[in-house]
Scaffold this motif. Structure first.
Motif, PDB file in Angstrom:
ATOM      1  N   ASN A 201      12.176 112.365 -85.486  1.00 46.83           N
ATOM      2  CA  ASN A 201      12.868 111.108 -85.738  1.00 46.83           C
ATOM      3  C   ASN A 201      11.956 110.116 -86.475  1.00 46.83           C
ATOM      4  O   ASN A 201      10.824 109.898 -86.064  1.00 46.83           O
ATOM      5  N   PRO A 297      20.278 111.454 -89.519  1.00 43.88           N
ATOM      6  CA  PRO A 297      20.736 112.038 -90.781  1.00 43.88           C
ATOM      7  C   PRO A 297      19.541 112.201 -91.715  1.00 43.88           C
ATOM      8  O   PRO A 297      18.896 111.211 -92.076  1.00 43.88           O
ATOM      9  N   ILE A 302      18.955 107.243 -96.224  1.00 44.63           N
ATOM     10  CA  ILE A 302      19.280 106.762 -94.872  1.00 44.63           C
ATOM     11  C   ILE A 302      18.005 106.627 -94.042  1.00 44.63           C
ATOM     12  O   ILE A 302      17.829 105.661 -93.291  1.00 44.63           O
ATOM     13  N   ASP A 306      16.860 103.213 -92.344  1.00 46.23           N
ATOM     14  CA  ASP A 306      16.639 103.112 -90.894  1.00 46.23           C
ATOM     15  C   ASP A 306      15.207 102.658 -90.593  1.00 46.23           C
ATOM     16  O   ASP A 306      14.970 101.877 -89.669  1.00 46.23           O
ATOM     17  N   ARG A 309      14.942  99.008 -91.249  1.00 47.45           N
ATOM     18  CA  ARG A 309      15.600  98.244 -90.192  1.00 47.45           C
ATOM     19  C   ARG A 309      14.700  98.149 -88.953  1.00 47.45           C
ATOM     20  O   ARG A 309      14.561  97.086 -88.357  1.00 47.45           O
TER      21      ARG A 309
END
Lengths: 432, 432
Positions: A201, A297, A302, A306, A309
């Motif tokens: 991740n 994803p 993306i 992410d 963010r």
């Protein structure tokens, strides 16, 4: 019989001449090469020192005058709230927590520096970054009579939310800085993309560290030991060669210096290859499973969005935490070599700043997103300073690899950060 | 011949009568005792599940009585920002991240519940706790047309700053609740005391989980394996007993039901004994040096003070990051059995209240400090609710072990939390 006694002294003579002649010739050749090529022995010494530093995975020493054998090999350990941390981090915390229990010296103004290894170098004692920052802050009348102390909390490979968690943990232990400077951005876009490509991740800590510390060796103990030995062996050999060479001042010679550098670089190359092999091995292991974090994803766009963010939300949280405690917070977006248009790289920077395609993409595609998110942070009232362009007009060599810069680079950044700090610092008296 | 057959027939008759009579008498006695004592079969069934679930080191499920085969074994994993998490954590987060990316339900009002296993039980689907909170909130006109969704983020053994870091991580990943309730306090003082007395930083995650996951077995390997086997055997026996009881409906019998509880409690004692043995081995294991965190004072009182400071600072931090985003935050100090004067214990509660000395000491030393720190937080303007005395006037049995309560306990607490939530919620329209 008469010939043989005369032959022996001739050989002796030839040998003697050779013994004297070769060093003299070498010295002459050395001087000639030195004069013709403008050989810089100090640059060779620094480069050798940098290589050893990179192999030790530490925070770069901005002064670059530490003995090679004094450089610390960074032993990492799992940390419950930042994923990992160095042993040095733990002892630094014990020291800070002890200080926090007593009232600080009168007139002390404490600035905590957060971030990854660039922040680690910038915030260290010998850095001209904090040197310039201190010097320029002291010119402001509000800092008159105040002793500025930096609490260096930048650690190699750290990225958000590690800074947020670290600051939170330290505040909860009673550590009270007057200001927090969070110098970050690079790891947030580059290491996250690398994470994603390794199947972990993106918001998790840096893959290479986290996977290494958290996964069990299990049935592959021997394979892992082999790879780790292949990493450790050239590391030790390089330190041994470099320290011996520098001890005998071989770097002063325009002939032996480059040979020494080449020898150390050879060990570095083997070290890098073995490290790469280990990372690939970790990536291929099926057992990482739940340690890889929630699914995501795996599309670059993306992943980067992410990552940005997480960076922006964590910075927002840091701002809120600081504001509530009356701590001045400043988020600085660090400059980086592969952010397109941020600096015209010198030949040396081109040579030393080689990076993987993932890193290059992370920096070139991620930095515009970071700048846009930074502007939004400013709108929300977070003190944000975009320092990604501070090296734009600098023609000298600043970078010694894909993201770390030398003492001069730290000095330039220190000046820019000081100006932003003073501009954004609320008016009125400083808190005691 | 006729004389010899007569007595045989009479014996057969007696045996036959006995065979019929004993079960009939048993049933009559069962019904009579059931009526006389007000025996509650469903309560007995719930206690079977509660005891066996507590042996899985997981989260109790007070809302419904789950089938034995569905009771989850709480396999733990390392987590980079909270130290550890249960096996289902990634899946739960995947789900939240997916929901956060999609369009939320119109008029949805999301309440995140944070804390340890008590908060997990409170926030479980079907728990009397959230059923009551929802009912009370829906009585307020502002919630009339809102669909209330609870995001259960309580996890066994979690204590501050784990809630803080979990919330930061979720917010950074795009999860945006309208309100956050942190229901905590017990683990913060009990598990921190256990940590401190075991030589691990009180502010690190629960010793027994963190060291279990990070410790390499080394020379105590065989003894540790033995202890883990004993834990597993007791757990499996508990599951088998409950399975049989479920299958034959033994909870309906006022005579057999309590015997099953007795057997289960015996297995629970075996489980706890083996768990203590394992923890003792972990404590004596070599080499968890850096994993034990920064140095700290080992005095009991200082450990409690240290733990309460971490709770207070983390709660403040959670409030700050929520306030900055317009999220309503409320901290609830949970009631606990060993907090002196918090409840008059029933006979059954006295029996099941046995806990580690460090837990009892932690609760006794820590709860007065928590209450004081909570009052200070309230003075600062934070929505704080001291629910530590919520069970003071309840005469019924609520606790089934030293800290977890049954459905009735959750209902009592749910009503109080719902009411306080409405009192503390800022006036005006709810955010969309």
């Amino acid at each position: 019989m008469t010939d043989s006694p005369t032959k022996k002294p001739r050989w002796k003579k030839i040998l003697l001449v050779q013994i004297i002649l070769w060093p003299v010739l070498l010295l002459l050749a050395d001087l000639t090469v030195n004069l013709v090529s403008g050989y810089d022995s100090e640059a060779t010494r620094i480069e050798i020192s940098e290589i050893i530093e990179r192999m030790n995975s530490g925070v770069p020493d901005p002064a670059r005058d530490k003995n090679v054998e004094d450089q610390e090999v960074v032993d990492l350990s799992l940390h419950p709230y930042t994923g990992f941390g160095s042993r040095g981090m733990l002892s630094a915390h014990t020291g800070e927590f002890k200080k926090a229990r007593k009232p600080g010296p009168e007139g002390e103004y404490r600035i905590m520096i957060l971030g990854g290894s660039v922040a680690g170098g910038f915030g260290s004692k010998r850095s001209e970054g904090t040197g310039n920052l201190r010097k320029l802050l002291k010119l402001d009348p509000r800092f008159e009579g105040r002793t500025i102390r930096f609490i260096a909390q930048g650690f190699g490979s750290f990225k958000q939310p590690q800074q947020l968690n670290l600051a939170n943990f330290m505040f909860a232990w009673g550590v009270r800085p007057h200001a927090v400077i969070n110098l970050d951005g690079f790891n947030e876009v580059v290491l996250t993309l690398q994470n994603a490509r390794s199947g972990i991740n993106p918001t998790y800590p840096s893959f290479a560290r986290w996977a290494h510390l958290s996964s069990d060796w299990g049935t592959e103990t021997n394979t892992i030991l082999d790879i780790l030995a292949a990493i450790r062996e050239p590391q030790e050999k390089a330190v041994e060669l470099a320290s011996r060479g520098l001890k005998f001042k071989l770097h002063k010679s325009s002939i032996l210096g480059p040979l020494l550098l080449e020898g150390v670089s050879g060990h570095q190359w083997r070290h890098a290859q073995a490290t790469k092999e280990y990372t690939t091995f970790l990536r291929r292991r099926p057992s990482l499973g739940p340690l890889a974090g929630p699914k995501f994803p795996n599309e670059d766009e993306i992943v980067l969005s992410d990552a940005v963010r997480m960076w922006s939300e964590s910075s927002r949280s840091l701002h809120a935490l600081c504001e509530e405690r009356g701590i001045f917070y400043l988020n600085v977006l660090q400059p980086t070599l592969h952010d397109t248009g941020s600096k015209v790289p010198t030949l040396e920077e081109r040579r030393k700043g080689q990076a993987s395609a993932t890193w290059k993409l992370g920096a070139s595609a991620g930095y515009p997103l970071l700048r846009a998110a930074g502007a939004k942070l400013s709108e929300l009232g977070v003190n944000f300073y975009d320092a990604s362009g501070v090296f734009k007009e600098v023609e000298e060599t600043l970078y010694f690899d894909a993201c770390h810069f030398n003492q001069f680079g730290n000095a330039v950044l220190g000046k820019a950060v000081a100006e932003a700090f003073l501009e954004l610092l609320p008016e009125g008296e400083l808190p005691e | 011949m006729t004389e010899s057959t007569r007595p045989r027939r009479s014996w057969m008759k007696i045996v036959l009568i006995q065979l019929v009579l004993i079960p009939v008498l048993f049933v009559i006695a069962d019904v009579a005792i059931g009526l006389a004592t007000g025996y509650d079969a469903e309560n007995t069934r719930a206690r079977f599940a509660a005891i066996v679930e507590s042996m899985q080191s997981g989260v109790p499920d007070p809302g419904r009585v789950v089938a034995t085969e569905r009771i989850k074994k709480a396999d733990l994993r390392l987590h980079p920002y909270t130290g550890f998490g249960p096996r289902g954590l990634n899946e739960s987060h995947n789900n939240e991240f997916r929901l956060a990316k999609s369009e939320p339900l119109e008029n949805e009002y999301r309440i995140m519940i944070l804390g340890g296993s008590v908060a997990a039980g409170f926030g479980n689907r079907g728990s009397g706790g959230i059923v009551e909170v929802r009912r009370v909130l829906k009585e307020d006109p502002r919630f009339k047309d809102r669909v209330i969704r609870f995001l259960g983020q309580g996890f066994g053994s979690y204590k501050q700053p784990q809630q803080l870091f979990l919330a930061s991580y979720l917010l950074g990943s795009g999860v945006v609740p309208h309100a956050i309730i942190s229901l905590d306090g017990f683990n913060e003082v009990a598990l921190s005391q256990q940590n401190g007395e075991a030589g691990m930083s009180p502010n690190y995650p629960a010793f027994s989980q963190w060291v279990h996951l990070t410790n390499k077995w080394g020379e105590n390997g065989d003894s540790m394996l033995d202890a883990l086997m004993k834990i597993r055997d007791a757990r499996e026996r508990g599951l088998a007993i409950t399975g049989t009881a479920e299958r034959y409906g033994l909870h309906h019998s006022s005579l057999i039901g309590p015997r099953v509880i007795g057997r289960l409690q015996h297995e629970k004692r075996q489980f706890s004994k083996a768990a203590s043995e394992y923890i003792g081995l972990l404590r004596n294991a070599d080499g968890f040096g850096p994993l034990a965190g920064p140095n700290f004072s080992k005095k009991h009182k200082r450990i409690a003070e240290n733990a309460v400071r971490m709770w207070k600072e983390s709660t403040r931090a959670l409030n700050s990051i929520c306030k900055d985003r317009g999220i309503f935050f409320m901290n609830v100090l949970q009631p606990t059995l060993h907090d002196e004067g918090s409840k008059v214990l029933t006979e059954s509660e006295v029996v099941t209240s046995v806990a580690l000395d460090s837990w009892v000491r932690g609760a006794k030393l820590g709860y007065p400090l928590l209450r004081r720190a909570g009052r200070e937080l309230a003075e600062e303007g934070l929505a704080y609710f001291d629910a530590s005395l919520a069970f003071k006037d309840v005469e019924a049995t609520l606790y089934y072990d030293p800290c977890h309560f049954n459905q009735l306990g959750y209902q009592v607490l749910g009503i109080r939390i719902g009411e306080r939530f409405l009192e503390a919620l800022p006036e005006g329209e709810l955010p969309k």
